[in-house]
Design an enzyme around this catalytic site. Sequence first.
Site, short mmCIF file in Angstrom:
data_model
loop_
_atom_site.label_atom_id
_atom_site.label_comp_id
_atom_site.label_asym_id
_atom_site.label_seq_id
_atom_site.Cartn_x
_atom_site.Cartn_y
_atom_site.Cartn_z
N ARG A 254 22.04 -8.03 -17.65
CA ARG A 254 23.06 -8.45 -16.79
C ARG A 254 22.49 -9.30 -16.01
O ARG A 254 21.35 -8.79 -15.16
CB ARG A 254 23.52 -7.17 -16.04
N HIS A 258 24.29 -5.17 -9.98
CA HIS A 258 25.21 -4.03 -10.62
C HIS A 258 26.63 -4.16 -10.43
O HIS A 258 27.48 -4.04 -11.08
CB HIS A 258 24.56 -2.75 -10.16
N TYR A 267 15.17 -4.75 -6.20
CA TYR A 267 14.36 -3.81 -7.24
C TYR A 267 14.06 -4.40 -8.54
O TYR A 267 13.45 -3.97 -9.52
CB TYR A 267 15.39 -2.54 -7.78
C1 LIG Z 1 29.28 10.36 -13.93
C2 LIG Z 1 28.83 9.22 -12.99
N1 LIG Z 1 27.79 9.46 -12.13
C3 LIG Z 1 27.29 8.50 -11.60
C4 LIG Z 1 28.02 7.25 -11.60
C5 LIG Z 1 27.72 6.08 -10.33
N2 LIG Z 1 27.22 4.95 -11.31
C6 LIG Z 1 28.17 4.04 -11.61
S1 LIG Z 1 27.25 2.76 -12.45
C7 LIG Z 1 26.04 3.82 -12.62
C8 LIG Z 1 24.90 3.18 -13.54
C9 LIG Z 1 25.11 2.87 -15.02
O1 LIG Z 1 24.37 2.14 -15.69
P1 LIG Z 1 24.52 1.98 -17.13
O2 LIG Z 1 25.02 3.29 -17.99
O3 LIG Z 1 23.22 1.51 -17.69
O4 LIG Z 1 25.60 0.79 -17.08
P2 LIG Z 1 25.50 -0.47 -16.58
O5 LIG Z 1 26.18 -0.65 -15.23
O6 LIG Z 1 24.17 -1.30 -16.34
O7 LIG Z 1 26.43 -1.30 -17.33
C10 LIG Z 1 25.97 4.81 -12.01
C11 LIG Z 1 25.08 5.84 -11.73
C12 LIG Z 1 29.43 7.26 -12.21
N3 LIG Z 1 30.03 6.12 -12.12
N4 LIG Z 1 29.66 8.18 -12.76
#
Ligand SMILES: Cc1ncc(C[n+]2csc(CCOP(=O)(O)OP(=O)(O)O)c2C)c(N)n1
Length: 359
Positions: A254, A258, A267
């Site tokens: 990405r 985020h 970071y």
């Molecule tokens: C069950 C749950 N736990 C925590 C979150 C908070 N959260 C939103 S995005 C994220 C990171 C996700 O990373 P990834 O799966 O690698 O997807 P990316 O954002 O990189 O596309 C977190 C921890 C959430 N949305 N749902």
Amino acid sequence: MRKDELETPYQIMDPAGKMLGAMPEGLTNQKLLEWYRLMWEIRYYSNKTVALQRQGRSTTWGPLNGQEATAIGMGAVLQPQDWMVGSYRDAGAYMAKGYPMKALFYYTRGFSIAPELVGQDKRCLPYQIVLATQTLHGVGIAMASRIKKENAVTMIGVGDGASSEGDFNEALNFAGVFKAPAVIVLVNNGWAISTPRSHQSAAKYLMHRAVGFGMPGMLVDGNDVLACYSVMKEAVERARHGEGPTLIEAVTYRHGAHTTADDPTRYRDPKEVEYWMQRDPTLRLKNYLVEQGVWDEEKDRQIREEVESYVNEQADIAYNHPTPGPDGMFTNTYEKLTPRMLKQREELRRELNLEAEVK
Ligand SMILES: Cc1ncc(C[n+]2csc(CCOP(=O)(O)OP(=O)(O)O)c2C)c(N)n1
Ligand SMILES: [Mg+2]
């Protein structure tokens, strides 16, 4: 060599746009030009949503920039009867399946789907924000297709961070046991907010987890649209022919934050960002098209202008579209409301009227 045995991401086109392998069957320069435009539609859609969030109009938004090739692979390999079940950063795959941009823009206002903006059902579930829950929904849909003997495949998108969730493991276990016609694309963009990929799993590649679920695992360069298309198409065909699910790890990045609530400079090493910017999927496809003699800087400038005004138009439609009332939460979830929900809706309506009287 079978692609699932590769130890480095499968590529057809290198970062300079040079062909390393054969063009996948059925792809023409015309198709690649369409995809190039679509890449910019996805990117400008995301940029526009960031701008709308900054104006206080969109909800928090997770930019899609950098992940366009993976998205196009996911959507382009599907047929109209197939399902797309993704997470927030898979909106580009929805577009590649034919989901209208204006309907996605409407979603960024914080409302659920407006069917009148979607038109004919596109078989796309609303993208999910609660991590990995969509893997269960997707595998469930795939199992239902199999039981109903429908000729439909379900494409599921899930992030590297989300793949550490219990839901992901439960869903893939079911998919493997029941040979669900599903393709799970694990979009490894290196980060889960500020948690690096190396903290998600000690496995060298996340696709190695496929072995434990009894399904093939494949590794693909997620910034190479040709490789994504080729690997995903093969997996979709396997699912369609009753040969079960596949886990594909698409290695991408990405470019941005985020979400609009994040500052990645806290970071991420700028050198890492620079490395990936040179592997930008739009640049790679553009280099190839220029090399083929079907593209140049003038056309590039023109198409980006065209796409920008198209994206603005789509946003205008969505942001001027009527919004649901407070009882709108009861619409579009069930085909028919359950007796309890009917009662709840009545209660809400009554209370709202009472409140109005007091005022
Ligand atoms: C069950 C749950 N736990 C925590 C979150 C908070 N959260 C939103 S995005 C994220 C990171 C996700 O990373 P990834 O799966 O690698 O997807 P990316 O954002 O990189 O596309 C977190 C921890 C959430 N949305 N749902
Ligand atoms: Mg991630």
